[in-house]
Motif scaffolding. Sequence first.
Motif, PDB file in Angstrom:
ATOM      1  N   MET A   1       0.646  -1.015   0.147  1.00 21.14           N
ATOM      2  CA  MET A   1      -0.072   0.137  -0.099  1.00 21.14           C
ATOM      3  C   MET A   1       0.751   1.132  -0.133  1.00 21.14           C
ATOM      4  SD  MET A   1      -2.417   0.894   2.739  1.00 21.14           S
ATOM      5  CE  MET A   1      -1.580   2.064   3.868  1.00 21.14           C
ATOM      6  N   LYS A   2       0.915   2.144  -1.133  1.00 20.24           N
ATOM      7  CA  LYS A   2       0.653   3.540  -0.991  1.00 20.24           C
ATOM      8  C   LYS A   2       0.209   4.902  -0.584  1.00 20.24           C
ATOM      9  CE  LYS A   2       4.374   1.912  -4.504  1.00 20.24           C
ATOM     10  NZ  LYS A   2       5.303   2.485  -5.180  1.00 20.24           N
ATOM     11  N   GLN A   3       0.818   5.393   0.101  1.00 16.98           N
ATOM     12  CA  GLN A   3      -0.336   6.281   1.187  1.00 16.98           C
ATOM     13  C   GLN A   3      -0.222   7.923   1.619  1.00 16.98           C
ATOM     14  OE1 GLN A   3      -2.448   4.756   4.042  1.00 16.98           O
ATOM     15  NE2 GLN A   3      -3.475   6.456   5.163  1.00 16.98           N
ATOM     16  N   ASN A   4      -0.897   8.934   1.003  1.00 18.19           N
ATOM     17  CA  ASN A   4      -0.504   9.771   1.409  1.00 18.19           C
ATOM     18  C   ASN A   4      -2.315  10.435   2.010  1.00 18.19           C
ATOM     19  OD1 ASN A   4      -2.149  11.371  -0.786  1.00 18.19           O
ATOM     20  ND2 ASN A   4      -0.985  11.489  -1.228  1.00 18.19           N
ATOM     21  N   SER A   5      -1.789  11.783   2.647  1.00 15.13           N
ATOM     22  CA  SER A   5      -2.602  12.235   3.737  1.00 15.13           C
ATOM     23  C   SER A   5      -4.256  12.264   2.629  1.00 15.13           C
ATOM     24  CB  SER A   5      -2.800  14.351   4.472  1.00 15.13           C
ATOM     25  OG  SER A   5      -2.345  14.734   3.152  1.00 15.13           O
ATOM     26  N   LYS A   6      -4.001  12.663   1.845  1.00 14.13           N
ATOM     27  CA  LYS A   6      -5.178  12.508   0.161  1.00 14.13           C
ATOM     28  C   LYS A   6      -6.146  11.213  -0.096  1.00 14.13           C
ATOM     29  CE  LYS A   6      -4.830  17.057  -0.338  1.00 14.13           C
ATOM     30  NZ  LYS A   6      -4.749  17.969  -1.248  1.00 14.13           N
ATOM     31  N   THR A   7      -5.299  10.302  -0.008  1.00 15.70           N
ATOM     32  CA  THR A   7      -5.241   9.328  -1.401  1.00 15.70           C
ATOM     33  C   THR A   7      -4.457   8.108  -0.837  1.00 15.70           C
ATOM     34  OG1 THR A   7      -3.496   9.504  -2.405  1.00 15.70           O
ATOM     35  CG2 THR A   7      -5.670  10.469  -2.816  1.00 15.70           C
ATOM     36  N   PHE A   9      -2.981   3.912  -2.532  1.00 14.33           N
ATOM     37  CA  PHE A   9      -3.063   3.039  -3.037  1.00 14.33           C
ATOM     38  C   PHE A   9      -3.531   1.821  -2.209  1.00 14.33           C
ATOM     39  CE2 PHE A   9      -2.372   6.273  -6.297  1.00 14.33           C
ATOM     40  CZ  PHE A   9      -3.122   5.799  -7.555  1.00 14.33           C
ATOM     41  N   TYR A  10      -4.083   0.751  -2.973  1.00  9.34           N
ATOM     42  CA  TYR A  10      -4.287  -0.705  -2.352  1.00  9.34           C
ATOM     43  C   TYR A  10      -4.241  -1.483  -3.536  1.00  9.34           C
ATOM     44  CZ  TYR A  10      -5.805   1.886   1.444  1.00  9.34           C
ATOM     45  OH  TYR A  10      -6.343   2.316   2.996  1.00  9.34           O
ATOM     46  N   PHE A  11      -3.586  -2.978  -3.593  1.00  3.65           N
ATOM     47  CA  PHE A  11      -4.360  -3.696  -3.921  1.00  3.65           C
ATOM     48  C   PHE A  11      -5.990  -4.286  -4.382  1.00  3.65           C
ATOM     49  CE2 PHE A  11      -0.274  -5.386  -2.368  1.00  3.65           C
ATOM     50  CZ  PHE A  11       0.762  -5.248  -3.477  1.00  3.65           C
ATOM     51  N   SER A  19       1.613  -4.634  -8.520  1.00  8.13           N
ATOM     52  CA  SER A  19       1.337  -3.696  -8.161  1.00  8.13           C
ATOM     53  C   SER A  19       0.049  -3.100  -7.338  1.00  8.13           C
ATOM     54  CB  SER A  19       2.164  -2.567  -9.334  1.00  8.13           C
ATOM     55  OG  SER A  19       3.436  -3.042  -9.233  1.00  8.13           O
ATOM     56  N   PRO A  20       0.086  -2.561  -6.963  1.00  5.13           N
ATOM     57  CA  PRO A  20      -1.353  -1.965  -6.460  1.00  5.13           C
ATOM     58  C   PRO A  20      -1.895  -0.363  -7.203  1.00  5.13           C
ATOM     59  CG  PRO A  20       0.237  -0.520  -4.740  1.00  5.13           C
ATOM     60  CD  PRO A  20       1.182  -1.619  -5.309  1.00  5.13           C
ATOM     61  N   SER A  21      -3.366  -1.195  -7.954  1.00  6.74           N
ATOM     62  CA  SER A  21      -3.786  -0.096  -8.581  1.00  6.74           C
ATOM     63  C   SER A  21      -5.330   0.455  -8.132  1.00  6.74           C
ATOM     64  CB  SER A  21      -3.756  -0.742 -10.190  1.00  6.74           C
ATOM     65  OG  SER A  21      -4.878  -2.327  -9.321  1.00  6.74           O
ATOM     66  N   LEU A  22      -5.343   0.606  -7.017  1.00  9.06           N
ATOM     67  CA  LEU A  22      -7.095   0.468  -6.236  1.00  9.06           C
ATOM     68  C   LEU A  22      -6.660   2.079  -5.727  1.00  9.06           C
ATOM     69  CD1 LEU A  22     -10.087   0.615  -6.115  1.00  9.06           C
ATOM     70  CD2 LEU A  22      -9.546  -0.609  -3.920  1.00  9.06           C
ATOM     71  N   CYS A  23      -7.116   3.416  -6.239  1.00 13.34           N
ATOM     72  CA  CYS A  23      -7.333   4.803  -6.048  1.00 13.34           C
ATOM     73  C   CYS A  23      -8.124   5.291  -4.882  1.00 13.34           C
ATOM     74  CB  CYS A  23      -6.179   5.491  -6.821  1.00 13.34           C
ATOM     75  SG  CYS A  23      -5.973   7.656  -5.626  1.00 13.34           S
ATOM     76  N   VAL A  24      -8.015   5.214  -3.512  1.00 13.91           N
ATOM     77  CA  VAL A  24      -8.651   5.476  -2.249  1.00 13.91           C
ATOM     78  C   VAL A  24      -9.128   6.973  -2.367  1.00 13.91           C
ATOM     79  CG1 VAL A  24      -9.793   5.214  -0.019  1.00 13.91           C
ATOM     80  CG2 VAL A  24      -9.185   2.963  -1.826  1.00 13.91           C
ATOM     81  N   ASP A  25      -9.668   7.994  -2.156  1.00 15.57           N
ATOM     82  CA  ASP A  25      -9.708   8.759  -2.262  1.00 15.57           C
ATOM     83  C   ASP A  25     -10.344   9.139  -0.813  1.00 15.57           C
ATOM     84  OD1 ASP A  25     -10.750  11.948  -2.024  1.00 15.57           O
ATOM     85  OD2 ASP A  25     -10.261  11.586  -4.153  1.00 15.57           O
ATOM     86  N   PHE A  26     -10.378   9.405  -0.372  1.00 19.67           N
ATOM     87  CA  PHE A  26     -10.178   9.449   1.783  1.00 19.67           C
ATOM     88  C   PHE A  26     -11.396  11.150   1.948  1.00 19.67           C
ATOM     89  CE2 PHE A  26      -5.790   8.141   2.713  1.00 19.67           C
ATOM     90  CZ  PHE A  26      -6.554   6.488   2.625  1.00 19.67           C
ATOM     91  N   ALA A  27     -11.277  12.278   0.732  1.00 19.77           N
ATOM     92  CA  ALA A  27     -12.194  12.914   0.602  1.00 19.77           C
ATOM     93  C   ALA A  27     -13.559  13.453  -0.158  1.00 19.77           C
ATOM     94  CB  ALA A  27     -11.636  14.206   0.241  1.00 19.77           C
ATOM     95  N   ASP A  33      -9.716   2.390 -10.369  1.00 19.53           N
ATOM     96  CA  ASP A  33      -9.500   0.760 -10.117  1.00 19.53           C
ATOM     97  C   ASP A  33      -8.604   1.008 -11.459  1.00 19.53           C
ATOM     98  OD1 ASP A  33      -8.268  -1.464 -11.612  1.00 19.53           O
ATOM     99  OD2 ASP A  33      -9.593  -2.520 -10.168  1.00 19.53           O
ATOM    100  N   PHE A  34      -7.504   1.372 -11.280  1.00 20.45           N
ATOM    101  CA  PHE A  34      -6.552   1.544 -12.842  1.00 20.45           C
ATOM    102  C   PHE A  34      -6.478   0.704 -13.555  1.00 20.45           C
ATOM    103  CE2 PHE A  34      -5.459   5.918  -9.996  1.00 20.45           C
ATOM    104  CZ  PHE A  34      -5.262   6.290 -10.939  1.00 20.45           C
ATOM    105  N   GLY A  35      -6.025  -0.845 -12.621  1.00 21.50           N
ATOM    106  CA  GLY A  35      -6.396  -1.677 -13.954  1.00 21.50           C
ATOM    107  C   GLY A  35      -7.309  -2.474 -14.728  1.00 21.50           C
ATOM    108  N   THR A  36      -9.102  -1.589 -13.933  1.00 17.44           N
ATOM    109  CA  THR A  36      -9.886  -2.207 -15.306  1.00 17.44           C
ATOM    110  C   THR A  36     -11.305  -0.885 -15.397  1.00 17.44           C
ATOM    111  OG1 THR A  36     -10.892  -2.109 -12.946  1.00 17.44           O
ATOM    112  CG2 THR A  36     -10.566  -4.283 -13.802  1.00 17.44           C
ATOM    113  N   GLY A  37     -10.527   0.693 -15.128  1.00 17.76           N
ATOM    114  CA  GLY A  37     -10.912   1.610 -15.150  1.00 17.76           C
ATOM    115  C   GLY A  37     -12.394   1.532 -14.152  1.00 17.76           C
TER     116      GLY A  37
END
Length: 259
Positions: A1-7, A9-11, A19-27, A33-37
């Motif tokens: 998982m890669k993370q900052n204060s706003k988003t 990335f998870y598998f 490589s993790p492709s699921l981007c979660v927007d906390f706000a 999902d970058f892999g499937t759209g």
Amino acid sequence: MKQNSKTAFYFAIDREEKSPSLCVDFAQNKAFDFGTGKSYDVISIVQQLSKCSVSDALQYLEKFNTSIQSTQTSILETSKNYEILEVKEIEHLALAEYLKSRKIHDQKHLVKEVHYQMKGKNYFGIGFYNNSGGVEIRNKYSKICLGKKDVTLLKNPKKEKNEVCVFEGFFDFLTYLNLPNVQFSNSDFLILNSTAMFFKVEKQLAQYDKIVLFLDNDLSGSILTEKIVDKYENVEDCSILYEDFKDLNEWGCANRIID
């Protein structure tokens, strides 16, 4: 998982990947999902994981004493109503000055001045068309898309090499055109208009012998760069050119590549 204060990335939740492709927007409480759209909200993620109905997902979420009103609203929300009133060459002083401030005024022939109406109010901005006829609108105060979101792929009829240069936004593309000797480029140009649009060109990129990347130096740009480098054979990451800046345009402004 890669993370900052706003988003973060998870598998992916529906497949195995390196490589993790699921981007979660906390706000916004949404995921992409970058892999499937595919886009997800809280309810659809529960549906995907539990293989259940919307009502079952809502019932499950209520156990956590979490407000889901905004999530329910997002399911029913439709695209904003708008009307394009006029499209012409860049004439408005505010837009010309904005292009100058971004050091891309010399490329104004590649964009349009777009006047539009939204929710009864009139607006205008710099317009750049995508391949579905949608218009990416930019001005000093806003960044939206009118119509369907899509990439912009510009074919170079004089190209001698099967190569493509990839940009996240059209300001970066216009900045690239200001670089020395770029007039001799043999490449096609792909402007994603958002890293979330990568899924639309994933197969098409495989047809190129070389992919040259000019993506942003932020979390989503770095994740996508890593994904492309891992997926394709001959990839050149040019973000090192502007490694101390958010993107190519910001670097171009700071380095005064044009007057």
